[in-house]
Write a protein that holds these residues in place. Structure first.
Motif, PDB file in Angstrom:
ATOM      1  N   VAL A   1      13.956  -1.909 -13.832  1.00 17.90           N
ATOM      2  CA  VAL A   1      12.922  -0.960 -13.433  1.00 17.90           C
ATOM      3  C   VAL A   1      11.753  -1.664 -12.749  1.00 17.90           C
ATOM      4  CG1 VAL A   1      13.478   0.742 -15.195  1.00 17.90           C
ATOM      5  CG2 VAL A   1      11.937  -1.149 -15.748  1.00 17.90           C
ATOM      6  N   GLY A   2      10.954  -0.884 -12.043  1.00 16.62           N
ATOM      7  CA  GLY A   2       9.723  -1.384 -11.448  1.00 16.62           C
ATOM      8  C   GLY A   2       9.856  -1.899 -10.035  1.00 16.62           C
ATOM      9  N   GLY A   3      11.056  -1.880  -9.471  1.00 15.22           N
ATOM     10  CA  GLY A   3      11.254  -2.455  -8.147  1.00 15.22           C
ATOM     11  C   GLY A   3      10.679  -1.631  -7.014  1.00 15.22           C
ATOM     12  N   LEU A   4      10.471  -0.337  -7.254  1.00 14.15           N
ATOM     13  CA  LEU A   4       9.976   0.558  -6.202  1.00 14.15           C
ATOM     14  C   LEU A   4       8.595   1.094  -6.554  1.00 14.15           C
ATOM     15  CD1 LEU A   4      13.306   2.493  -5.464  1.00 14.15           C
ATOM     16  CD2 LEU A   4      12.281   0.648  -4.115  1.00 14.15           C
ATOM     17  N   GLN A   5       7.797   0.270  -7.250  1.00 22.74           N
ATOM     18  CA  GLN A   5       6.420   0.636  -7.575  1.00 22.74           C
ATOM     19  C   GLN A   5       5.453  -0.225  -6.776  1.00 22.74           C
ATOM     20  OE1 GLN A   5       7.302   1.405 -12.317  1.00 22.74           O
ATOM     21  NE2 GLN A   5       5.225   0.841 -11.719  1.00 22.74           N
ATOM     22  N   ALA A   6       4.321   0.379  -6.422  1.00 19.16           N
ATOM     23  CA  ALA A   6       3.275  -0.360  -5.714  1.00 19.16           C
ATOM     24  C   ALA A   6       2.249  -0.947  -6.662  1.00 19.16           C
ATOM     25  CB  ALA A   6       2.576   0.550  -4.704  1.00 19.16           C
ATOM     26  N   ASP A   7       2.192  -0.416  -7.889  1.00 21.88           N
ATOM     27  CA  ASP A   7       1.207  -0.889  -8.850  1.00 21.88           C
ATOM     28  C   ASP A   7       1.590  -0.422 -10.242  1.00 21.88           C
ATOM     29  OD1 ASP A   7       0.386   1.849  -9.043  1.00 21.88           O
ATOM     30  OD2 ASP A   7      -0.947   1.560  -7.327  1.00 21.88           O
ATOM     31  N   ALA A   8       0.784  -0.816 -11.235  1.00 20.18           N
ATOM     32  CA  ALA A   8       1.054  -0.461 -12.624  1.00 20.18           C
ATOM     33  C   ALA A   8       0.819   1.018 -12.902  1.00 20.18           C
ATOM     34  CB  ALA A   8       0.189  -1.311 -13.552  1.00 20.18           C
ATOM     35  N   ASN A   9       0.172   1.715 -11.984  1.00 19.84           N
ATOM     36  CA  ASN A   9      -0.062   3.151 -12.156  1.00 19.84           C
ATOM     37  C   ASN A   9       1.161   3.979 -11.782  1.00 19.84           C
ATOM     38  OD1 ASN A   9      -2.776   2.781 -12.962  1.00 19.84           O
ATOM     39  ND2 ASN A   9      -3.404   2.595 -10.809  1.00 19.84           N
ATOM     40  N   GLY A  10       2.163   3.330 -11.231  1.00 20.05           N
ATOM     41  CA  GLY A  10       3.375   4.050 -10.855  1.00 20.05           C
ATOM     42  C   GLY A  10       3.357   4.603  -9.449  1.00 20.05           C
ATOM     43  N   THR A  11       2.403   4.177  -8.631  1.00 22.14           N
ATOM     44  CA  THR A  11       2.382   4.611  -7.230  1.00 22.14           C
ATOM     45  C   THR A  11       3.692   4.211  -6.554  1.00 22.14           C
ATOM     46  OG1 THR A  11      -0.009   4.261  -7.183  1.00 22.14           O
ATOM     47  CG2 THR A  11       1.129   4.488  -5.057  1.00 22.14           C
ATOM     48  N   PRO A  12       4.406   5.144  -5.939  1.00 22.12           N
ATOM     49  CA  PRO A  12       5.696   4.804  -5.348  1.00 22.12           C
ATOM     50  C   PRO A  12       5.562   3.835  -4.177  1.00 22.12           C
ATOM     51  CG  PRO A  12       5.482   7.187  -5.634  1.00 22.12           C
ATOM     52  CD  PRO A  12       4.123   6.590  -5.851  1.00 22.12           C
ATOM     53  N   ALA A  13       6.505   2.907  -4.099  1.00 18.39           N
ATOM     54  CA  ALA A  13       6.644   2.024  -2.939  1.00 18.39           C
ATOM     55  C   ALA A  13       8.084   2.166  -2.477  1.00 18.39           C
ATOM     56  CB  ALA A  13       6.314   0.580  -3.307  1.00 18.39           C
ATOM     57  N   LEU A  14       8.356   3.280  -1.823  1.00 18.94           N
ATOM     58  CA  LEU A  14       9.725   3.650  -1.496  1.00 18.94           C
ATOM     59  C   LEU A  14      10.310   2.744  -0.417  1.00 18.94           C
ATOM     60  CD1 LEU A  14       9.321   7.537  -1.495  1.00 18.94           C
ATOM     61  CD2 LEU A  14      10.005   6.021  -3.372  1.00 18.94           C
ATOM     62  N   ALA A  15      11.616   2.705  -0.377  1.00 17.25           N
ATOM     63  CA  ALA A  15      12.296   1.910   0.634  1.00 17.25           C
ATOM     64  C   ALA A  15      12.001   2.461   2.023  1.00 17.25           C
ATOM     65  CB  ALA A  15      13.802   1.918   0.374  1.00 17.25           C
TER      66      ALA A  15
END
Length: 463
Positions: A364-378
């Protein structure tokens, strides 16, 4: 590399300290008095009384190696030792877990229970407890209403990407186990075995049952290697067995390895058809050269990885490297840059370069931008990429480039505007080989990469 249980216990002690500090801080920041993690329950198949293989909730596995222990619960409260409700029923149908034992037990306040509902007694007087697990019905029954709160999950997933020394050692050992399986699987392939026979050899070498492996092994001969997640083990071997792709891992204390290798059968082992003439003539040597070229490109890329790099850019670089290989070996008569621009590379390399690895294969955590869970999508150009983060010291991830001959993707390419750039005669001659994937597990340190997979193979004499 550590070898004694005493040394791994010392790593575990520090691991527990780090976990306790992390959870205490996050629970306090998010206003919880505690967290109850449920291991999960055994589940039956539809209209059946046989159980599905059990997998422990990874959030509990992060604390204790309870890989075969349904119904256990862990209560974490800031300022207190973690309290483990250990389920050990009296049973004559199935073998119970037995008393808790091992180096890890002294770090917990353990209460043994023979009925899952006894957890509720341990929650009396505790208010504002969050719950992690799939059994929302149990949480509600026990008076817990904040079930799988996303902000807390997101924060824990973010920090789980960087492993403790204990976790890295578990991942090393998982690679050590997988390496034994890969070596015997290769030998079994070269002896002319079927997919099923190769799978049985792998299980024998690793001494892990299929249900204990972190994922279903991919054991693919010939054109089956073009199916990215090929899921069968054919019992009959093909008349001519010329290529083999194996994607297979192992588990240690709940931590997973994920290793892929591709082989071409030695030309002298291939035999002849009824007329005494080789149908595939020089194509085995071309496929073998592609394997070597991809292996070299993968190792070069790994040698360049350092903390602070974008994994997306590493994927882009590997795409260009694969494009250069396709051009060099005359499968495509366009530059790597042109292949990337025209979408040619997506037909030959459709998946992402790798993913985080740990308690879960695709951690888990590979598609997050930060600890708040902001998505960092492919990105749209690489929709199947599972890791978009900037790489940090302590991360463990896979690097797994591939070159495939997938009929559906090639048909789409042939119908498109870039079709003329492809050497279809060469492509068609290589379709029976299926595809190539080379996958290593990488631990990123401050100075570069520790290749867990190649170190394990090297220890067994495999270059």
């Amino acid at each position: 590399m550590l070898s004694s249980m005493q040394s791994i216990e010392s790593l575990y002690c520090d691991h527990i300290y780090q976990l306790q500090s992390r959870y205490d801080r996050l629970l306090d920041e998010q206003g919880y008095d505690g967290l109850l993690i449920h291991a999960g329950s055994t589940q039956s198949y539809y209209l059946d009384d046989n159980h599905r293989p059990f997998k422990t909730n990874p959030h509990l596995l992060a604390w204790a190696p309870l890989t075969h222990h349904p119904e256990c619960c862990l209560l974490i409260r800031p300022g207190y030792a973690p309290r483990l409700f250990y389920y050990n029923p009296t049973d004559f149908w199935y073998k119970p877990a037995g008393a808790p034992d091992g180096f890890w037990t002294k770090y917990f306040d353990i209460e043994i229970m023979d009925k899952p509902d006894q957890v509720s007694r341990g929650l009396e007087g505790n208010k504002n407890i969050a719950f992690f697990g799939e059994r929302a019905d149990l949480a509600e029954k026990w008076g817990l209403t904040d079930i799988n709160p996303k902000p807390l999950l997101s924060a824990l997933h973010w920090y789980r990407a960087c492993k403790t020394d204990y976790e890295v050692e578990c991942l090393r050992r998982a690679n050590d186990i997988a390496a034994k399986g890969h070596l015997l699987a290769e030998r079994t392939f070269r002896n002319g075995a079927s997919e099923f026979e190769i799978q049985m050899a792998y299980l024998s070498a690793t001494r892990q049952r299929e249900s204990e492996l972190p994922y279903g092994n991919i054991v693919a001969l010939n054109e089956n290697a073009s199916v990215l997640h090929y899921q069968y083990y054919q019992c009959l071997k093909p008349d001519l067995c010329h290529s083999f792709l194996i994607d297979a891992g192992a588990a240690y204390n709940g931590y997973a390895s994920d290793v892929t290798r591709t082989y071409c059968q030695d030309i002298e082992m291939l035999g002849k058809d009824d007329s005494g003439a080789r149908n595939l003539d020089l194509h085995e040597s071309v496929f073998s050269a592609l394997i070597d070229a991809l292996d070299s490109a993968q190792q070069r890329l790994i040698g360049s990885i350092k903390p602070g790099q974008s994994f997306i850019k590493l994927h882009q670089q590997m795409c260009l490297d694969i494009g250069a290989i396709l051009q060099q070996h005359k499968l495509v008569n366009a530059s790597a840059e042109a292949q990337l621009h025209q979408g040619i590379l997506r037909a030959f390399f459709p998946h992402g370069l790798g993913h985080l690895l740990g308690l879960q294969v695709h951690d888990v955590g590979g598609l997050q931008a930060d600890a708040n869970g902001t998505p960092a999508l492919a990105p749209d150009d690489y929709p199947f990429l599972r890791l978009t983060r900037t790489l940090e010291t302590g991360m463990v991830f896979t690097i797994e480039p591939g070159i495939y001959l997938i009929d559906s993707l090639l048909a789409e390419l042939k119908a498109g505007s870039a079709a003329s750039a492809v050497n279809w005669s060469m492509v068609d001659s290589l379709r029976p080989f299926g595809g190539i994937r080379i996958e290593d597990n990488i631990h990123l340190t401050a100075s570069g990469c520790e290749n867990l997979t190649r170190n394990s193979l090297a220890a067994l004499g495999k270059v």
